[in-house]
Write an enzyme that holds these catalytic residues in place. Structure first.
Site, PDB file in Angstrom:
ATOM      1  N   LYS A 105      23.858 -19.121 -15.970  1.00 28.93           N
ATOM      2  CA  LYS A 105      24.039 -20.422 -15.456  1.00 28.93           C
ATOM      3  C   LYS A 105      22.556 -20.994 -15.242  1.00 28.93           C
ATOM      4  O   LYS A 105      22.190 -22.395 -15.425  1.00 28.93           O
ATOM      5  CB  LYS A 105      24.921 -20.263 -14.278  1.00 28.93           C
ATOM      6  CG  LYS A 105      24.206 -19.206 -13.318  1.00 28.93           C
ATOM      7  CD  LYS A 105      25.319 -18.145 -12.929  1.00 28.93           C
ATOM      8  CE  LYS A 105      24.606 -17.070 -12.174  1.00 28.93           C
ATOM      9  NZ  LYS A 105      25.525 -16.342 -11.298  1.00 28.93           N
ATOM     10  N   LYS A 205      25.422 -24.079 -11.304  1.00 30.38           N
ATOM     11  CA  LYS A 205      27.002 -24.449 -11.952  1.00 30.38           C
ATOM     12  C   LYS A 205      27.385 -25.477 -11.825  1.00 30.38           C
ATOM     13  O   LYS A 205      28.104 -26.038 -12.841  1.00 30.38           O
ATOM     14  CB  LYS A 205      27.939 -23.323 -11.083  1.00 30.38           C
ATOM     15  CG  LYS A 205      27.384 -22.047 -11.251  1.00 30.38           C
ATOM     16  CD  LYS A 205      28.026 -21.100 -10.103  1.00 30.38           C
ATOM     17  CE  LYS A 205      27.800 -19.643 -10.306  1.00 30.38           C
ATOM     18  NZ  LYS A 205      28.096 -18.880  -9.104  1.00 30.38           N
ATOM     19  N   GLY A 302      31.476 -11.243  -9.739  1.00 26.87           N
ATOM     20  CA  GLY A 302      31.812  -9.522  -9.834  1.00 26.87           C
ATOM     21  C   GLY A 302      31.820  -9.246 -11.133  1.00 26.87           C
ATOM     22  O   GLY A 302      32.142 -10.170 -11.875  1.00 26.87           O
TER      23      GLY A 302
HETATM   24  N1  HSE Z   1      25.866 -14.569  -7.434  1.00 28.02           N
HETATM   25  C1  HSE Z   1      26.897 -15.072  -8.021  1.00 28.02           C
HETATM   26  C2  HSE Z   1      27.940 -15.587  -6.756  1.00 28.02           C
HETATM   27  C3  HSE Z   1      27.611 -14.228  -8.931  1.00 28.02           C
HETATM   28  O1  HSE Z   1      28.033 -15.035  -5.852  1.00 28.02           O
HETATM   29  O2  HSE Z   1      28.900 -16.512  -7.111  1.00 28.02           O
HETATM   30  C4  HSE Z   1      28.627 -15.107  -9.722  1.00 28.02           C
HETATM   31  O3  HSE Z   1      27.843 -16.070 -10.601  1.00 28.02           O
END
Ligand code: HSE
Length: 427
Positions: A105, A205, A302
């Site tokens: 991302k 994102k 995860g």
């Molecule tokens: N570190 C990110 C989260 C991992 O906690 O959403 C998934 O993209």
């Protein structure tokens, strides 16, 4: 039987989970879908991963060029994360005729414009379902369906780590730090967990979603981005008392002809489905012109759920081939400038408990045309401090004015700065 050869670079949490899932699912895919998929080489700079890979039956190398330059490999799965060397590997692989699957991302949000253009020019496919909301089939749903329903707004919880932390704080009264340590142990936090805490991962994102929904990537530096680092147990508790829950939201919405994008913690009504998204879950609430509201929810971080998204990308890439999106081309979309926000606010002042305090605060707010919706002063008896919390909710107001008021209030000798300010989203 359709045959495809795959190379994978990056054997971290997601890479490991993917290799296990791949091995488990391969016979089923061969039998039912008539696809013969083979991971011919896997790569990581850490030589200790050789045993792990070879035990699963995947030839291992520490040299990514062995994958990039291997003409028999059709598909590169990039699971390194970060901008470089991931970008370099993807660009070279595209030029060598490979299709790409990535969960990256950070890379797509800042370099997606260039990477997608190149893929388009070279007629190569890029799949990136795992880059946003992990196993929730969001990229596919937006690209193939919702985009055509004319999206008006997205309100989303896109970071599993911060949602896990806020849930732990709310339900078990643990500190942010303690909850973060737990999230790290669960393998959901980024290697640099400040990307989660400061809202940057959510920013990455929502930028990708902006591109898919509205045809253009925002400039990351220009997007209002705040994390959860200043949210205290007290704020969570007071918000609950007032019928709200605090969530880290990623928002993109159309306002007339512009798109407003922002990431920040917000008070949302407790009965909204986003408020009921707990733990590592992500939720995405999309409002469209044609189909009204759509709501997606599921595990958002995860190894296993993200590996599932990579696996589904692999199947759809092999079966459908080309991209289901078009790169930015002369998009007329404009992003709304920061500082134009018009919202309700939660304010927490720490003020001396003496006559006239509220009058002073209210006067500053009134002079700037800010209307107060409710005020609560908390009991002093058990507090050692000379200052007591005053919680105020405002009606809708311009953020510029609210910031001016906050500055003035924080300079009053009766106030212990900084005053806490959290936006309220009415949804
Ligand atoms: N570190 C990110 C989260 C991992 O906690 O959403 C998934 O993209």
């Amino acid at each position: 039987m359709l045959t495809r050869k795959i190379g994978l670079i990056g054997i971290g949490t997601v890479g490991k989970a993917f290799l296990k899932e791949f091995r488990r699912n391969k016979p089923f895919v061969k039998k039912t879908l008539n696809l013969d998929l083979e991971v011919v080489k896997v790569c990581d700079i850490d030589p200790h991963l050789k045993n792990f890979s070879q035990e699963l039956g995947f030839p291992f190398t520490t040299d990514p060029q062995e994958i990039i330059n291997d003409p028999q490999i059709d598909i590169l799965i990039e699971l390194i994360g970060g901008i470089n060397p991931a970008k370099k590997f993807i660009i070279s692989s595209l030029k060598k005729g490979k299709d790409i699957i990535t969960a990256n991302k950070a890379l797509l949000s800042s370099e997606g414009r260039e990477i997608f253009q190149l893929a388009y020019k070279l007629k190569r496919a890029i799949r990136f379902e795992a880059s946003v909301a992990s196993a929730i089939p969001l990229i596919k749903s937006i690209s193939e369906v919702l985009k055509f329903a004319r999206i008006k707004s997205i309100y989303a919880i896109l970071n599993g780590t911060t949602n896990f932390i806020l849930t732990e704080m709310q339900k078990h009264k643990v500190s942010l730090f303690e909850a973060l340590e737990k999230a790290k142990k669960k393998g959901i936090a980024e290697r640099n967990s400040s990307l989660d805490i400061k809202g940057i991962d959510s920013l990455h994102k929502i930028s990708i979603l902006c591109f898919l929904c509205f045809g253009k990537f925002p400039n990351l530096e220009e997007v209002l981005t705040e994390g959860i680092e200043k949210i205290s147990l007290q704020d969570i508790h007071y918000a609950e008392e007032l019928g709200f829950r605090i969530k880290l939201l990623a928002i993109a919405k159309k306002i007339k002809k512009e798109i407003e994008v922002r990431v920040h913690p917000a008070l949302i009504p407790q009965n909204h489905p986003l408020a009921e998204t707990n733990g590592v879950y992500n939720s995405i609430f999309i409002n469209t012109e044609v189909g009204r509201d759509f709501f997606f929810s599921g595990l958002g971080a995860g190894g296993k759920p993200t590996a599932l998204a990579v696996f589904s990308d692999l199947l759809s890439l092999v079966r459908e081939g080309s991209n289901f999106f078009i790169p930015e081309r002369g998009s007329k979309v404009n992003f709304r400038k920061r500082g134009q926000l018009y919202s309700r606010y939660y304010l927490k002042f720490l003020a001396k408990d003496k006559p006239g305090v509220l009058a002073k605060i209210s006067k500053i707010l009134a002079d700037l045309g800010i209307s107060i919706a409710s005020v609560t002063q908390k009991e002093t008896a058990t507090l050692k401090s000379k200052f007591v919390p005053i919680i105020m909710l405002t009606h809708k107001t311009k953020e510029k004015d609210l910031n001016k008021a906050k500055e003035k209030i924080d300079r009053l000798p009766i106030i212990k700065p900084p005053t806490q300010l959290i936006r309220i989203e009415e949804l």
